[in-house]
Design a protein around this motif. Structure first.
Motif, PDB file in Angstrom:
ATOM      1  N   PHE A 295      32.017  30.855  37.019  1.00  0.00           N
ATOM      2  CA  PHE A 295      33.106  31.637  35.941  1.00  0.00           C
ATOM      3  C   PHE A 295      33.414  32.174  35.007  1.00  0.00           C
ATOM      4  O   PHE A 295      33.924  32.570  34.677  1.00  0.00           O
ATOM      5  CB  PHE A 295      34.353  29.498  36.045  1.00  0.00           C
ATOM      6  N   GLY A 296      32.360  33.239  35.360  1.00  0.00           N
ATOM      7  CA  GLY A 296      32.170  34.334  34.686  1.00  0.00           C
ATOM      8  C   GLY A 296      32.486  35.588  35.874  1.00  0.00           C
ATOM      9  O   GLY A 296      33.204  35.916  36.175  1.00  0.00           O
ATOM     10  N   ARG A 297      31.909  36.933  34.739  1.00  0.00           N
ATOM     11  CA  ARG A 297      32.317  38.025  35.731  1.00  0.00           C
ATOM     12  C   ARG A 297      31.462  38.082  37.018  1.00  0.00           C
ATOM     13  O   ARG A 297      30.681  38.171  37.378  1.00  0.00           O
ATOM     14  CB  ARG A 297      32.145  39.217  35.107  1.00  0.00           C
ATOM     15  N   ARG A 306      36.782  38.645  37.547  1.00  0.00           N
ATOM     16  CA  ARG A 306      36.787  37.612  36.176  1.00  0.00           C
ATOM     17  C   ARG A 306      37.089  36.074  37.355  1.00  0.00           C
ATOM     18  O   ARG A 306      38.483  36.228  37.917  1.00  0.00           O
ATOM     19  CB  ARG A 306      37.113  37.529  35.354  1.00  0.00           C
ATOM     20  N   ALA A 307      36.593  34.826  37.219  1.00  0.00           N
ATOM     21  CA  ALA A 307      36.805  33.594  37.943  1.00  0.00           C
ATOM     22  C   ALA A 307      37.271  33.156  37.405  1.00  0.00           C
ATOM     23  O   ALA A 307      37.396  33.337  35.896  1.00  0.00           O
ATOM     24  CB  ALA A 307      35.708  33.113  38.635  1.00  0.00           C
ATOM     25  N   GLY A 308      38.567  32.129  37.451  1.00  0.00           N
ATOM     26  CA  GLY A 308      39.389  30.887  36.634  1.00  0.00           C
ATOM     27  C   GLY A 308      39.790  29.756  38.073  1.00  0.00           C
ATOM     28  O   GLY A 308      39.499  30.066  38.447  1.00  0.00           O
ATOM     29  N   LEU A 309      40.648  29.481  36.845  1.00  0.00           N
ATOM     30  CA  LEU A 309      41.809  28.135  37.614  1.00  0.00           C
ATOM     31  C   LEU A 309      42.831  28.720  37.279  1.00  0.00           C
ATOM     32  O   LEU A 309      43.506  29.089  36.274  1.00  0.00           O
ATOM     33  CB  LEU A 309      41.098  27.026  37.562  1.00  0.00           C
ATOM     34  N   ARG A 310      43.588  27.724  38.468  1.00  0.00           N
ATOM     35  CA  ARG A 310      44.778  28.213  38.129  1.00  0.00           C
ATOM     36  C   ARG A 310      45.743  26.812  38.601  1.00  0.00           C
ATOM     37  O   ARG A 310      45.102  25.718  39.233  1.00  0.00           O
ATOM     38  CB  ARG A 310      46.196  29.463  38.683  1.00  0.00           C
ATOM     39  N   LEU A 311      47.028  25.950  38.135  1.00  0.00           N
ATOM     40  CA  LEU A 311      47.927  25.759  38.351  1.00  0.00           C
ATOM     41  C   LEU A 311      47.687  25.004  40.456  1.00  0.00           C
ATOM     42  O   LEU A 311      49.019  26.320  40.036  1.00  0.00           O
ATOM     43  CB  LEU A 311      48.491  24.801  37.341  1.00  0.00           C
ATOM     44  N   SER A 312      47.558  24.170  41.036  1.00  0.00           N
ATOM     45  CA  SER A 312      48.191  24.020  42.391  1.00  0.00           C
ATOM     46  C   SER A 312      49.669  24.092  42.387  1.00  0.00           C
ATOM     47  O   SER A 312      50.645  23.755  41.156  1.00  0.00           O
ATOM     48  CB  SER A 312      47.826  23.225  42.617  1.00  0.00           C
TER      49      SER A 312
END
Length: 545
Positions: A295-297, A306-312
């Motif tokens: 979950f880095g660059r 950059r990796a991350g997450l979001r609410l579905s």
């Protein structure tokens, strides 16, 4: 391109051009993009910028606000830049598209819904890549990233009914010697503007001028730094001065005893939103290496992602949540060597600290070179803290607003009075984002973070979560003048020739940084102004002025 500097040191305080087809107010990402897109079009353009090429205390003072709402950034320079290039001087370079759900009318989000669809904006997102120094303009923020990056997607992934992967792309200015510098629009504005564009610095717009019937505009009034007021006749004005200043200019425009321009239905300045952003959980540094790799660059085509997450969308609908995203927040150690190298490369070192920092962290620098050139990852930083940072959209609220203070600046223009508000749904959304992320990370084999006290206790969002330079919706787009300020073409309802560009036209804010959307929307507006069907109207209005 003609350049006129109206600042006192230039000796010029009179604008020799009294008329143009289009006047653009503000030279940040929206204004600079619009001027560039209108170059070589046959339309005469004047680009007015209040600041100059250097930051000055006098210009900073013009950004003063009267704050009566939620705490905001004390240093307005961190969120508003009155200088050539505008807010691109302090932005973090992060780009990303909005989600499809952001454009929907969600019955659990009052005043939501855009009058345009996401698909309509995709061609303009693609064209924004050139302006922002991106590898590509769309299609990179979801699982397609792995194919673009020529990597195998991870086998263990979060539950798509709860969370979805998201990837942000960082702007890069390839003309700068420092390889990770973001696009600063003011540095290159001259080479991008055609001979039909006149750039004027040191010109602070005070008000837009309309005809007697208030059906079209006839020009605007601005002040030079020595206090002289001048008028410019124009067929069209495009306000690109940011979410606070766009509303302020409109509210200061019109007759003193009547409603402000575009504000017949009291919509200008309302629905002020920004992004609430900050740490929601904390990771242990000692066992975070695998987590930081995943979950880095990532280094893709010479750009950082950059990796991350979001609410579905599924859980947003099921639990009536707002949109929200999360990523690893890195709090750098004081002796992080990469910052020291950057200062040394720019010949602005802090000696002897930077030399010592580099010498003490040679193994980290060596690993960084391997990661960057070999594994094609981002540069590893020396940290003192690793957090789960979340950024949440806000609930549109007509009482969260910009109005006018009784106080005035040195030109006699009333200051903006800012009443920015937050709502319980925003805290509830950030609580759930943190809880779901912590649980899902543990489920797929990563260390589980410790939730922040305010998340664990289901408390309100801390007051330390201030605005992050994303003022949104104060001149929002709507099909009806009862519900907003501009129409689908970004023209103020009922006022021919008066346009607004920037995040102030967004009906909702989503979870994403707004700059790429701002640039895409500016390109869309430029196409509208260049359309041959509008050329005769522009000419007719100009001669009638």
């Amino acid at each position: 391109m003609l350049i006129i500097n109206l600042q006192p040191t230039s000796g010029e305080t009179v604008l020799p051009l009294l008329r143009c087809d289009v006047c653009i107010v503000g030279s940040g990402p929206a204004g600079a993009t619009l001027a560039r897109e209108l170059s070589h079009s046959g339309i005469s353009v004047v680009l007015l910028e209040s600041g100059g090429e250097q930051r000055t205390p006098e210009k900073d003072a013009l950004n003063e606000i009267e704050n009566v709402g939620r705490p905001r950034a004390r240093d307005q320079w961190s969120v508003r830049n009155r200088i050539l290039g505008g807010a691109s001087h302090t932005w973090g370079g992060r780009c990303g598209p909005f989600d499809a759900i952001d454009f929907e009318q969600r019955e659990w989000v009052d005043h939501s819904g855009w009058p345009i669809a996401m698909q309509e904006l995709e061609p303009y997102m693609d064209r924004s890549a050139t302006h922002l120094g991106l590898a590509l303009g769309s299609g990179y923020s979801d699982q397609r990233f792995w194919s673009i990056a020529e990597r195998v997607a991870p086998k263990a992934e979060v539950d798509a009914n709860l969370l979805l992967p998201f990837f942000w792309q960082f702007s890069r200015d390839e003309a700068e010697s420092y390889p990770f510098e973001y696009m600063r629009f003011g540095r290159h504005i001259r080479k991008h503007l055609g001979p039909n564009v006149t750039l004027v610095t040191g010109a602070t717009v005070l008000q837009v001028l309309a005809n007697d019937a208030r059906t079209s505009i006839r020009g605007l009034e601005f002040a030079t730094d020595d206090g002289r007021k001048q008028k410019l006749s124009t067929a069209a004005v495009v306000l690109c001065a940011g979410g606070i200043e766009n509303a302020r200019i409109l509210l200061n425009s019109g007759e003193p005893d009547g409603p402000a321009l575009g504000n017949d239905r009291d919509q200008v300045g309302r629905y002020l939103m920004d992004h609430l952003r900050g740490p929601t959980a904390f990771f242990s540094l000692s066992d975070s290496a695998a987590l930081r790799r995943r979950f880095g660059r990532y280094n893709v085509r010479g750009r950082f992602f950059r990796a991350g997450l979001r609410l579905s969308p599924t859980i947003q609908r099921r639990e009536r949540l707002l949109n929200c995203a999360g990523w690893l927040g890195e709090v750098l150690a004081r002796d992080d060597p990469w910052d020291s190298l950057r200062r040394l490369a720019a010949r602005k070192p802090s000696l002897p600290q930077d030399i010592l920092s580099v010498a003490r962290n040679v193994p980290l620098l060596a690993r960084g070179a391997v990661d960057y050139f070999g594994s094609r990852n981002g540069l590893p930083r020396k940290l003192r803290e690793l957090t789960l940072d979340c950024m949440c959209e806000q609930m549109p609220d007509p009482d969260s607003r910009v109005s006018l203070s009784q106080r005035r600046d040195r030109f006699g223009m009333r200051l903006p009075k800012v009443d920015w508000r937050s709502h319980p749904d925003e805290a509830r959304t950030m609580h759930r984002m943190a809880e779901l992320t912590a649980a899902e990370l543990a489920r797929i084999g990563f260390p589980q973070p410790v939730l922040a006290d305010w998340v664990r206790d289901r408390a309100p969002i801390p007051e330390s979560f201030v605005d992050v330079a994303h003022p949104t919706a104060t001149t929002r787009m709507s099909c009806s003048p009862e519900k907003g300020v501009v129409d689908v073409d970004c023209q103020v309802h009922g006022l021919a020739g008066l346009y607004v560009s920037g995040s102030s036209v967004f009906p909702t804010a989503g979870h994403c940084n707004p700059t790429q959307m701002i640039v895409a929307m500016a390109i869309r507006l430029a196409d509208h102004l260049k359309d041959k069907r509008h050329r005769p109207l522009l000419a007719e209005m100009a001669h009638a002025g």
